[in-house]
Design a protein around this motif. Structure first.
Motif, PDB file in Angstrom:
ATOM      1  N   PHE A 210      -8.492  -9.171  47.343  1.00  0.00           N
ATOM      2  CA  PHE A 210      -7.924  -9.114  45.999  1.00  0.00           C
ATOM      3  C   PHE A 210      -8.879  -9.648  44.928  1.00  0.00           C
ATOM      4  N   VAL A 211      -9.945 -10.311  45.341  1.00  0.00           N
ATOM      5  CA  VAL A 211     -10.858 -10.908  44.363  1.00  0.00           C
ATOM      6  C   VAL A 211     -11.562  -9.835  43.539  1.00  0.00           C
ATOM      7  N   ASP A 212     -12.061  -8.792  44.218  1.00  0.00           N
ATOM      8  CA  ASP A 212     -12.859  -7.800  43.480  1.00  0.00           C
ATOM      9  C   ASP A 212     -12.402  -6.361  43.680  1.00  0.00           C
ATOM     10  N   CYS A 224      -9.912  -9.754  39.183  1.00  0.00           N
ATOM     11  CA  CYS A 224     -10.125 -11.202  39.189  1.00  0.00           C
ATOM     12  C   CYS A 224     -11.590 -11.560  38.968  1.00  0.00           C
ATOM     13  N   LYS A 225     -12.475 -10.908  39.701  1.00  0.00           N
ATOM     14  CA  LYS A 225     -13.898 -11.232  39.608  1.00  0.00           C
ATOM     15  C   LYS A 225     -14.438 -11.005  38.199  1.00  0.00           C
ATOM     16  N   ASP A 226     -14.138  -9.848  37.621  1.00  0.00           N
ATOM     17  CA  ASP A 226     -14.651  -9.534  36.284  1.00  0.00           C
ATOM     18  C   ASP A 226     -14.031 -10.442  35.223  1.00  0.00           C
ATOM     19  N   TYR A 227     -12.771 -10.772  35.420  1.00  0.00           N
ATOM     20  CA  TYR A 227     -12.102 -11.695  34.490  1.00  0.00           C
ATOM     21  C   TYR A 227     -12.797 -13.059  34.481  1.00  0.00           C
ATOM     22  N   VAL A 228     -13.099 -13.569  35.663  1.00  0.00           N
ATOM     23  CA  VAL A 228     -13.750 -14.877  35.765  1.00  0.00           C
ATOM     24  C   VAL A 228     -15.160 -14.829  35.175  1.00  0.00           C
ATOM     25  N   THR A 229     -15.888 -13.764  35.460  1.00  0.00           N
ATOM     26  CA  THR A 229     -17.236 -13.620  34.914  1.00  0.00           C
ATOM     27  C   THR A 229     -17.211 -13.648  33.390  1.00  0.00           C
ATOM     28  N   LYS A 230     -16.278 -12.907  32.803  1.00  0.00           N
ATOM     29  CA  LYS A 230     -16.167 -12.896  31.350  1.00  0.00           C
ATOM     30  C   LYS A 230     -15.705 -14.252  30.814  1.00  0.00           C
ATOM     31  N   SER A 231     -14.774 -14.886  31.511  1.00  0.00           N
ATOM     32  CA  SER A 231     -14.260 -16.183  31.058  1.00  0.00           C
ATOM     33  C   SER A 231     -15.371 -17.229  31.038  1.00  0.00           C
ATOM     34  N   LEU A 232     -16.136 -17.288  32.120  1.00  0.00           N
ATOM     35  CA  LEU A 232     -17.201 -18.284  32.205  1.00  0.00           C
ATOM     36  C   LEU A 232     -18.340 -17.978  31.235  1.00  0.00           C
ATOM     37  N   GLY A 233     -18.480 -16.701  30.877  1.00  0.00           N
ATOM     38  CA  GLY A 233     -19.510 -16.308  29.926  1.00  0.00           C
ATOM     39  C   GLY A 233     -19.038 -16.302  28.496  1.00  0.00           C
ATOM     40  N   ASP A 234     -17.808 -16.795  28.273  1.00  0.00           N
ATOM     41  CA  ASP A 234     -17.223 -16.836  26.926  1.00  0.00           C
ATOM     42  C   ASP A 234     -17.228 -15.459  26.255  1.00  0.00           C
ATOM     43  N   GLU A 235     -17.035 -14.414  27.075  1.00  0.00           N
ATOM     44  CA  GLU A 235     -16.955 -13.058  26.529  1.00  0.00           C
ATOM     45  C   GLU A 235     -15.521 -12.759  26.100  1.00  0.00           C
ATOM     46  N   ASN A 294      -2.983 -14.918  41.845  1.00  0.00           N
ATOM     47  CA  ASN A 294      -3.419 -16.201  41.289  1.00  0.00           C
ATOM     48  C   ASN A 294      -4.439 -16.883  42.203  1.00  0.00           C
ATOM     49  N   ALA A 295      -4.180 -16.826  43.505  1.00  0.00           N
ATOM     50  CA  ALA A 295      -5.114 -17.420  44.468  1.00  0.00           C
ATOM     51  C   ALA A 295      -6.464 -16.711  44.417  1.00  0.00           C
ATOM     52  N   ALA A 296      -6.440 -15.377  44.324  1.00  0.00           N
ATOM     53  CA  ALA A 296      -7.683 -14.609  44.252  1.00  0.00           C
ATOM     54  C   ALA A 296      -8.469 -14.957  42.994  1.00  0.00           C
ATOM     55  N   THR A 297      -7.756 -15.190  41.903  1.00  0.00           N
ATOM     56  CA  THR A 297      -8.419 -15.580  40.660  1.00  0.00           C
ATOM     57  C   THR A 297      -9.094 -16.939  40.817  1.00  0.00           C
ATOM     58  N   LEU A 299     -10.102 -18.245  43.607  1.00  0.00           N
ATOM     59  CA  LEU A 299     -11.242 -18.064  44.506  1.00  0.00           C
ATOM     60  C   LEU A 299     -12.448 -17.513  43.746  1.00  0.00           C
ATOM     61  N   ALA A 300     -12.184 -16.594  42.822  1.00  0.00           N
ATOM     62  CA  ALA A 300     -13.278 -16.041  42.011  1.00  0.00           C
ATOM     63  C   ALA A 300     -13.952 -17.149  41.198  1.00  0.00           C
ATOM     64  N   PHE A 301     -13.154 -18.060  40.646  1.00  0.00           N
ATOM     65  CA  PHE A 301     -13.721 -19.213  39.935  1.00  0.00           C
ATOM     66  C   PHE A 301     -14.531 -20.098  40.906  1.00  0.00           C
ATOM     67  N   TYR A 302     -13.977 -20.313  42.082  1.00  0.00           N
ATOM     68  CA  TYR A 302     -14.641 -21.160  43.076  1.00  0.00           C
ATOM     69  C   TYR A 302     -15.990 -20.576  43.494  1.00  0.00           C
ATOM     70  N   TYR A 303     -16.035 -19.261  43.709  1.00  0.00           N
ATOM     71  CA  TYR A 303     -17.281 -18.608  44.105  1.00  0.00           C
ATOM     72  C   TYR A 303     -18.369 -18.773  43.043  1.00  0.00           C
ATOM     73  N   GLN A 304     -17.952 -18.767  41.782  1.00  0.00           N
ATOM     74  CA  GLN A 304     -18.944 -18.795  40.708  1.00  0.00           C
ATOM     75  C   GLN A 304     -19.273 -20.200  40.196  1.00  0.00           C
ATOM     76  N   THR A 305     -18.390 -21.172  40.488  1.00  0.00           N
ATOM     77  CA  THR A 305     -18.631 -22.534  39.980  1.00  0.00           C
ATOM     78  C   THR A 305     -18.824 -23.562  41.089  1.00  0.00           C
ATOM     79  N   ASN A 306     -18.307 -23.230  42.278  1.00  0.00           N
ATOM     80  CA  ASN A 306     -18.338 -24.160  43.417  1.00  0.00           C
ATOM     81  C   ASN A 306     -17.575 -25.453  43.127  1.00  0.00           C
ATOM     82  N   GLU A 307     -16.625 -25.383  42.203  1.00  0.00           N
ATOM     83  CA  GLU A 307     -15.813 -26.554  41.877  1.00  0.00           C
ATOM     84  C   GLU A 307     -14.603 -26.621  42.817  1.00  0.00           C
ATOM     85  N   TYR A 308     -14.438 -27.777  43.437  1.00  0.00           N
ATOM     86  CA  TYR A 308     -13.414 -27.941  44.468  1.00  0.00           C
ATOM     87  C   TYR A 308     -12.001 -27.675  43.930  1.00  0.00           C
ATOM     88  N   LYS A 309     -11.768 -28.011  42.663  1.00  0.00           N
ATOM     89  CA  LYS A 309     -10.419 -27.855  42.102  1.00  0.00           C
ATOM     90  C   LYS A 309      -9.924 -26.416  42.228  1.00  0.00           C
TER      91      LYS A 309
END
Length: 366
Positions: A210-212, A224-235, A294-297, A299-309
């Motif tokens: 479900f991530v991508d 989920c993946k594209d959403y996280v990429t845009k979010s982290l890039g402030d797009e 929500n979990a997939a989203t 996970l997408a954040f986790y893959y790109q930030t490696n933040e445990y939260k």
């Protein structure tokens, strides 16, 4: 010998040149058909896979029959008048007509009901209201809501028919929304009622899928993946996000589940009780998918930030998904036997619960 034969050739892609090469001299009426929504009749009322097909017909002055493939919903009762009206209204002017059915599923006698009074009834009787919507609104898409509601009340006896009708309409928004977000073209690719594809195509669709996984085209959605990429890039994000999709799903599910508490009464008919249980099942299924998305989203954040939260959040959502799928299994198991679907494989709710347990462990072990 004098009877005209209307020949219909089903078009997979835009292959009109090939069709006319071999069939252009056919002496009788010639029509073509096209898989209008691919295998996903219950996805979006706004379908747009046909542009190339329509363009290819213009040279020959043809119109198309639309092949409406329901490879989405086999077990649980579904009805959403607004969806069907919109679907039919959005058909292009190049429409000759439509026909509907499933690939690999015979709508003959129902064979999985555990209720002796319903076991063996015709599928057409079990899903009569759904078939009525497609048939009567296809003939007259302006048919009044009053007539539709009166038809509903004849089939489903309830002390609060209006609440039951509206609750069913709400719960029936869930599966199309899930299909739009987790887009899989064909019957073997995906069964939304079991979250499963054919084994050789990957089997159970877990949270990592479900991530991508792509969203349905031209539906203003982002995965989920594209959403996280845009979010982290402030797009700027103009599409409907996974977070918004899950809020929408949970809202519909909670409304439907709350309403069923008021609708379950001793004096309801067998058909009405079965419908209420199907509404509950669809709602728990929606809760399951909401938490899984929500979990997939996360996970997408986790893959790109490696933040445990984010891993922790993903695990919490998967535990909630497990609770919901267990409720879905309990309701479905109380009414139906498992079955083998011809294309995506087994529809077994206990197996589905076990698959989700494996997902929880897999996320925990990241």
């Amino acid at each position: 010998p004098n009877r005209k034969i209307n020949f219909i050739h089903r078009v997979w892609h835009s292959d009109m040149e090939q069709i006319m090469k071999y069939w252009g001299d056919y002496p009788d009426t010639f029509d073509v058909s096209f898989k209008y929504a691919k295998a996903r009749l219950y996805s979006s009322p706004s379908i747009n896979f046909y542009d190339e097909h329509i363009e290819s017909m213009k040279k020959y002055g043809l119109k198309s029959w639309w092949n409406l493939r329901n490879d989405d919903i086999f077990v649980h009762r579904w009805a959403n008048t607004k969806y069907v009206r919109g679907f039919i209204a959005n058909m292009p002017e190049d429409t000759k007509g439509y026909y509907m059915g499933s690939d690999g599923y015979v709508w003959a006698r129902e064979f999985i009901s555990k209720n002796p009074e319903l076991s063996g009834e015709y599928e057409f009787d079990k899903h009569k209201f759904r078939f009525m919507l497609w048939g009567r609104l296809g003939y007259n898409n302006k048919l009044s809501e009053d007539i539709i509601f009166k038809t509903f009340k004849k089939q489903y006896v309830s002390d609060d028919a209006e609440l039951l009708f509206n609750t069913w309409q709400t719960a029936s928004k869930i599966i199309p929304q899930v299909n739009r977000f987790h887009w899989r073209n064909w019957d073997a690719d995906w069964s939304v009622e079991s979250c499963r594809a054919r084994e050789k195509l990957g089997g159970f669709r877990d949270v990592f899928d479900f991530v991508d996984n792509p969203v349905m085209q031209n539906q203003n959605l982002i995965n989920c993946k594209d959403y996280v990429t845009k979010s982290l890039g402030d797009e700027e994000i103009k599409e409907t996000t996974p977070v918004q999709v899950t809020k929408r799903l949970l809202n519909w599910c909670n409304i439907a589940l709350d309403n069923t508490k008021q609708l379950t009464k001793e004096n309801t008919s067998i058909q009405t009780k079965a419908l209420i249980d199907d509404i509950k099942a669809m709602s728990y299924l929606g809760v399951f998918y909401a938490h899984k998305i929500n979990a997939a989203t996360q996970l997408a954040f986790y893959y790109q930030t490696n933040e445990y939260k984010h891993k922790k959040n993903a695990l919490n959502h998967m535990n909630n998904a497990l609770v919901a799928v267990t409720e879905y299994a309990n309701v479905s198991n109380s009414n139906y036997h498992s079955q083998m679907l011809a294309r995506p494989g087994v529809l077994n709710w206990n197996l589905m619960v076990n698959e989700v347990k494996k997902e929880v462990v897999a996320v925990s072990n990241l």
